[in-house]
Design an enzyme around this catalytic site. Structure first.
Site, mmCIF file in Angstrom:
data_model
loop_
_atom_site.group_PDB
_atom_site.id
_atom_site.type_symbol
_atom_site.label_atom_id
_atom_site.label_comp_id
_atom_site.label_asym_id
_atom_site.label_seq_id
_atom_site.Cartn_x
_atom_site.Cartn_y
_atom_site.Cartn_z
ATOM 1 N N ARG A 110 0.969 -1.172 -0.038
ATOM 2 C CA ARG A 110 0.018 -0.041 0.044
ATOM 3 C C ARG A 110 0.950 1.349 -0.172
ATOM 4 O O ARG A 110 0.296 2.593 -0.210
ATOM 5 C CB ARG A 110 -0.986 -0.059 1.337
ATOM 6 C CG ARG A 110 -1.923 1.000 1.350
ATOM 7 C CD ARG A 110 -3.107 1.083 2.258
ATOM 8 N NE ARG A 110 -2.485 0.158 3.415
ATOM 9 C CZ ARG A 110 -2.084 0.565 4.566
ATOM 10 N NH1 ARG A 110 -1.653 2.063 4.399
ATOM 11 N NH2 ARG A 110 -1.773 -0.130 5.520
ATOM 12 N N TYR A 163 -15.698 19.559 -13.838
ATOM 13 C CA TYR A 163 -16.242 18.271 -13.767
ATOM 14 C C TYR A 163 -17.151 18.169 -12.515
ATOM 15 O O TYR A 163 -16.714 18.501 -11.436
ATOM 16 C CB TYR A 163 -15.089 17.157 -13.720
ATOM 17 C CG TYR A 163 -15.520 16.018 -13.660
ATOM 18 C CD1 TYR A 163 -16.641 15.302 -14.570
ATOM 19 C CD2 TYR A 163 -14.783 15.219 -12.790
ATOM 20 C CE1 TYR A 163 -17.011 14.257 -14.253
ATOM 21 C CE2 TYR A 163 -15.402 13.735 -12.577
ATOM 22 C CZ TYR A 163 -16.355 13.211 -13.547
ATOM 23 O OH TYR A 163 -16.541 11.868 -13.349
ATOM 24 N N ASP A 232 -6.451 21.214 -12.807
ATOM 25 C CA ASP A 232 -6.992 19.843 -13.420
ATOM 26 C C ASP A 232 -6.562 19.929 -14.889
ATOM 27 O O ASP A 232 -7.240 20.671 -15.659
ATOM 28 C CB ASP A 232 -8.503 19.641 -13.265
ATOM 29 C CG ASP A 232 -8.980 18.241 -13.853
ATOM 30 O OD1 ASP A 232 -8.408 17.916 -14.572
ATOM 31 O OD2 ASP A 232 -9.985 17.671 -13.318
ATOM 32 N N LYS A 257 -8.133 8.895 -19.084
ATOM 33 C CA LYS A 257 -8.660 9.588 -20.486
ATOM 34 C C LYS A 257 -7.517 9.766 -21.447
ATOM 35 O O LYS A 257 -6.958 8.797 -21.559
ATOM 36 C CB LYS A 257 -9.211 10.982 -20.089
ATOM 37 C CG LYS A 257 -10.729 10.635 -19.226
ATOM 38 C CD LYS A 257 -11.472 11.961 -18.801
ATOM 39 C CE LYS A 257 -12.995 11.675 -18.191
ATOM 40 N NZ LYS A 257 -12.576 10.800 -16.749
#
Length: 433
Positions: A110, A163, A232, A257
């Site tokens: 992790r 978004y 972003d 994306k």
């Protein structure tokens, strides 16, 4: 210390790192200020206003600037080793052999993973030199910055047209005692909301309306007020726009994306040139467990090699589609930052090197838009963007965006330009009949 590189004076900072001559250097020869750019994996980034990426050839000579395609093909790959693959395969491990003191690069699955290490180094190179923390999705990366940097009583400035899931974090932030102010992307409207702010969030171009703000101007105003700036950069990718070069503290993206570009994995990243900020985001990832899978990380790294090819083809197709659409009487509100008459073009042309793959427009009504989407043969109906496969959707079906019922967000793929444009125009004809 001054060093001549190909006849030009470069400088070594106090750590011995080579820095471009346009960086700030104090009287002692130590590089100071935000223009300092260090060697990143053997490549030298120019500081200040000097653009470009340089690499060390054999013998340590700094020789020439790398093109985006060359950078993307080799980014993050380890030095060649006899009998080893150019890109090592994914490492599947929940834990690692760890005798003695629990220290070292790999202790628990992790915390770190060798496959992440290579991917993060690669994206760091694409970002122009940065520490990168990868995440299990774009929203995991977005939430990591917003929730790791903000405390009760802090003020956060968000775009009201970004978004919609990013906007949904407003309620979460307010539940923690933060104050959230919202303003549109266009016109650098967030600058008016900066007083007392801890963090300013920018999304440019915005999704789905494709408005643009001047990153450097927002950064300058925010830093004067003592605020951090996160951008972003999902739509543009680092090969289309580099927010860190424009002064932003964070560059964040959904790599689901365009960066990975095949529509077959979920991933996100946060990039920064501030080691303390990187560590705070990395600790957040460890605490909440929003880690990428090693297979996803490996697939993402493999996909980077074709990034320039994909982005360039998508940009050509997007421009061709936009130019064809503006001749159609059914189409209103056409937006693409690459169009010279687009409201975003002037600013986009200053800060973007590629205008992206998304075109948006509005058809007469919901029924018309649905007929159009159903009539296309080469275009999938899907809610993501950036894939090699073209896709489109009627964005209002989700709610949450201030768009008309007939608003279409179109993600342009890498199909042959003529085939794609012909398919879209034929679908418009069918929808109108």
């Amino acid at each position: 210390m001054v060093v001549l590189v190909d006849g030009a004076p470069w400088f070594r900072d106090s750590a011995g790192r080579l820095v471009a001559p346009c960086s700030d250097v104090d009287a002692a020869g130590v590089v100071v200020g935000r223009t300092l750019r260090a060697i990143v994996r053997g490549r030298v980034r120019a500081g200040g206003g000097c653009a470009g990426r340089w690499w060390r050839g054999r013998g340590g000579r700094v020789t020439r600037e790398l093109g985006d395609g060359t950078l993307a093909v080799g980014a993050g790959r380890p030095p060649a080793k006899k009998y080893a693959p150019p890109l090592p395969g994914p490492v599947f491990a929940a834990h690692f052999h760890l005798p003695g003191e629990p220290t070292g690069p790999y202790t628990y699955g992790r915390d770190t993973n060798p496959t992440w290490t290579l991917l993060e180094a690669a994206i760091g190179e694409l970002e122009g030199g940065a520490e990168v923390v990868s995440f299990s999705s774009g929203m995991a990366a977005i939430a990591a910055v917003l929730l790791s940097q903000v405390r009760s009583g802090d003020v956060v400035v968000l775009p009201d047209d970004c978004y919609q899931t990013t906007r949904a974090l407003k309620e979460r932030l307010e539940s923690y005692g933060a104050v959230v102010r919202m303003g549109p992307t266009a016109g650098n409207a967030q600058i008016a909301l900066l007083d007392g702010a801890r963090l300013v969030w920018v999304e440019t171009p915005s999704n789905p309306n494709l408005d643009v703000c001047d990153i450097a101007r927002v950064v300058e105003a925010a830093h004067e007020k003592g605020a951090l700036v996160a951008v972003d950069n999902t739509l543009a990718t680092p090969l289309g726009q580099r927010p860190l070069d424009l002064g932003a503290d964070f560059a964040v993206a959904s790599d689901t994306k365009a960066l990975t570009g095949h529509g077959d994995l979920l991933l996100g990243h946060v990039a920064t040139r501030d080691a303390a900020l990187a560590e705070s985001v990395r600790l957040w990832r460890k605490t909440v467990g929003a880690i990428p899978g090693p297979m996803e990380a490996w697939l993402a790294h493999r996909s980077l090699a074709t990034l320039e090819l994909r982005l360039d083809r998508q940009a050509v197709n997007a421009m061709a589609l936009a130019e064809a659409l503006r001749e159609r009487p059914e189409v209103a509100g056409l937006r693409y930052p690459g169009l010279p008459d687009d409201p975003s073009h002037e600013i986009a042309a200053r800060q973007m090197r590629r205008f992206g793959c998304v075109v948006s427009f509005t058809l007469p009504d919901e029924a018309f838009a649905e007929r159009f989407l159903g009539a296309m043969r080469l275009v999938n109906q899907a809610t993501s963007f950036g894939s090699v496969h073209s896709s489109a959707e009627r964005r209002a079906r989700w709610g949450g965006d201030a768009v008309a019922p007939g608003f279409v967000r179109f993600s342009v793929g890498v199909e042959n330009t003529g085939d794609l444009v012909a398919d879209v125009l034929a679908a418009l004809d069918e929808a109108a009949s």
